[in-house]
Design a protein around this motif. Structure first.
Motif, PDB file in Angstrom:
ATOM      1  N   ALA A  29       0.834  -1.189   0.000  1.00  0.00           N
ATOM      2  CA  ALA A  29       0.000   0.000   0.000  1.00  0.00           C
ATOM      3  C   ALA A  29       0.870   1.240   0.000  1.00  0.00           C
ATOM      4  O   ALA A  29       2.011   1.237   0.456  1.00  0.00           O
ATOM      5  N   GLY A  30       0.319   2.328  -0.534  1.00  0.00           N
ATOM      6  CA  GLY A  30       1.028   3.600  -0.553  1.00  0.00           C
ATOM      7  C   GLY A  30       0.910   4.306   0.771  1.00  0.00           C
ATOM      8  O   GLY A  30       0.430   3.756   1.768  1.00  0.00           O
ATOM      9  N   SER A  31       1.331   5.572   0.783  1.00  0.00           N
ATOM     10  CA  SER A  31       1.387   6.315   2.036  1.00  0.00           C
ATOM     11  C   SER A  31       0.014   6.582   2.622  1.00  0.00           C
ATOM     12  O   SER A  31      -0.106   6.902   3.792  1.00  0.00           O
ATOM     13  N   HIS A  32      -1.059   6.453   1.820  1.00  0.00           N
ATOM     14  CA  HIS A  32      -2.398   6.714   2.327  1.00  0.00           C
ATOM     15  C   HIS A  32      -3.201   5.422   2.440  1.00  0.00           C
ATOM     16  O   HIS A  32      -4.425   5.466   2.533  1.00  0.00           O
ATOM     17  N   GLY A  33      -2.537   4.296   2.453  1.00  0.00           N
ATOM     18  CA  GLY A  33      -3.210   3.027   2.582  1.00  0.00           C
ATOM     19  C   GLY A  33      -3.769   2.490   1.279  1.00  0.00           C
ATOM     20  O   GLY A  33      -4.323   1.400   1.249  1.00  0.00           O
ATOM     21  N   ALA A  34      -3.655   3.228   0.205  1.00  0.00           N
ATOM     22  CA  ALA A  34      -4.155   2.776  -1.090  1.00  0.00           C
ATOM     23  C   ALA A  34      -3.172   1.773  -1.688  1.00  0.00           C
ATOM     24  O   ALA A  34      -1.959   1.924  -1.537  1.00  0.00           O
ATOM     25  N   PRO A  35      -3.669   0.736  -2.356  1.00  0.00           N
ATOM     26  CA  PRO A  35      -2.764  -0.267  -2.938  1.00  0.00           C
ATOM     27  C   PRO A  35      -1.976   0.292  -4.108  1.00  0.00           C
ATOM     28  O   PRO A  35      -2.444   1.181  -4.818  1.00  0.00           O
ATOM     29  N   LEU A  36      -0.764  -0.217  -4.292  1.00  0.00           N
ATOM     30  CA  LEU A  36       0.031   0.138  -5.464  1.00  0.00           C
ATOM     31  C   LEU A  36      -0.433  -0.738  -6.623  1.00  0.00           C
ATOM     32  O   LEU A  36      -0.371  -1.954  -6.553  1.00  0.00           O
ATOM     33  N   LEU A  37      -0.886  -0.112  -7.685  1.00  0.00           N
ATOM     34  CA  LEU A  37      -1.538  -0.829  -8.773  1.00  0.00           C
ATOM     35  C   LEU A  37      -0.568  -1.290  -9.851  1.00  0.00           C
ATOM     36  O   LEU A  37      -0.903  -2.156 -10.653  1.00  0.00           O
TER      37      LEU A  37
END
Length: 265
Positions: A29-37
């Motif tokens: 996940a990125g810095s905001h909890g979003a997954p790296l796509l």
């Protein structure tokens, strides 16, 4: 501001990437909890995208050769347009095959010796000539980072990697005048905000003599051909290296480019 934010986001991404084991694992996940796509993806909030868009637009207008800022501008402002372009590609047999195959254009994927052996006037030979004469490399295209959709990220990556192919097809050099003409063609065909901005504000950096040629000959030519030709993203260039430029232009309905006056820029 935009440069500082961009450096900060890229630095965080590099730390995440460097901490990843060598073995294949799911993207974190990125810095905001979003997954790296995808490998170079940097998830950003709507506010961060807005700041990046505003700052990169200012920097790109101030210095059109800041390709990093132009890339950021395209990624942070073109989401809806990229969806439209993706859908157009899916409706076209050749475009749909490109989306399935995901070809990339770089020095590692190009067979330069094969291109050199092709007949004079072929797409592959003319593309190689364009790279040599203008001293450019396909490896200078920045990877996509801020598009929060893996398929759309490929669409804008493909747009970047065939940009020089479009220069070749349109017979435009890489000076400021040639870049503006290509931007007008791209703006008509894609509607991408960064292309429209480049087309509208790029002429502010030209001399009076160049402006006269641009508005009297080159812009009308670019608009006419942009409207008439099918979308350049639907051309599988890698499968057309041997096709003659004359035949390809006739197929696409692109008329021969106006003769540019030497020294105009």
């Amino acid at each position: 501001m935009a440069t500082l934010l961009l450096r900060s986001l890229c630095f965080r991404r590099s730390l995440q990437h460097s901490s990843r084991p060598v073995v294949d694992v799911p993207l974190r996940a990125g810095s905001h909890g979003a997954p790296l796509l995808y490998p170079d993806h940097i998830p950003t909030t709507p506010l961060q995208k807005m700041l990046l868009a505003a700052g990169s637009a200012g920097m790109a207008l101030y210095n059109p050769y800041r390709h990093d800022m132009v890339a950021v501008l395209g990624e942070t402002t073109g989401c809806h347009t990229l969806k439209f372009l993706r859908d157009q590609m899916k409706k076209d047999p050749e475009g749909a095959q490109i989306l399935r195959d995901r070809p990339r254009i770089s020095l590692s994927t190009l067979d330069l010796s094969k291109l050199q052996s092709l007949p004079e006037g072929s797409l592959g030979r003319e593309y190689l000539r364009f790279l040599d004469v203008n001293r450019v490399s396909p490896d200078t295209r920045a990877p996509t980072r801020f598009v929060d959709d893996e398929e759309l990220a490929y669409v804008i990556q493909r747009y970047r990697e065939v940009h020089d192919m479009l220069h070749t097809l349109l017979g435009m050099p890489t000076n400021m005048l040639g870049e503006i003409v290509v931007k007008w063609f791209e703006a008509v065909q894609t509607g991408l905000p960064m292309c429209i901005l480049g087309a509208l504000f790029g002429p502010l950096r030209l001399r009076a003599q160049s402006l006269q040629v641009l508005f009297s000959e080159l812009i009308p030519w670019a608009i006419q051909n942009g409207r008439r030709a099918p979308c350049f993203l639907n051309i599988y260039y890698e499968q057309r290296w041997e096709q003659s430029m004359t035949a390809l232009r006739e197929e696409l309905g692109i008329s021969p480019p106006p003769k540019l006056v030497q020294g105009l820029a």
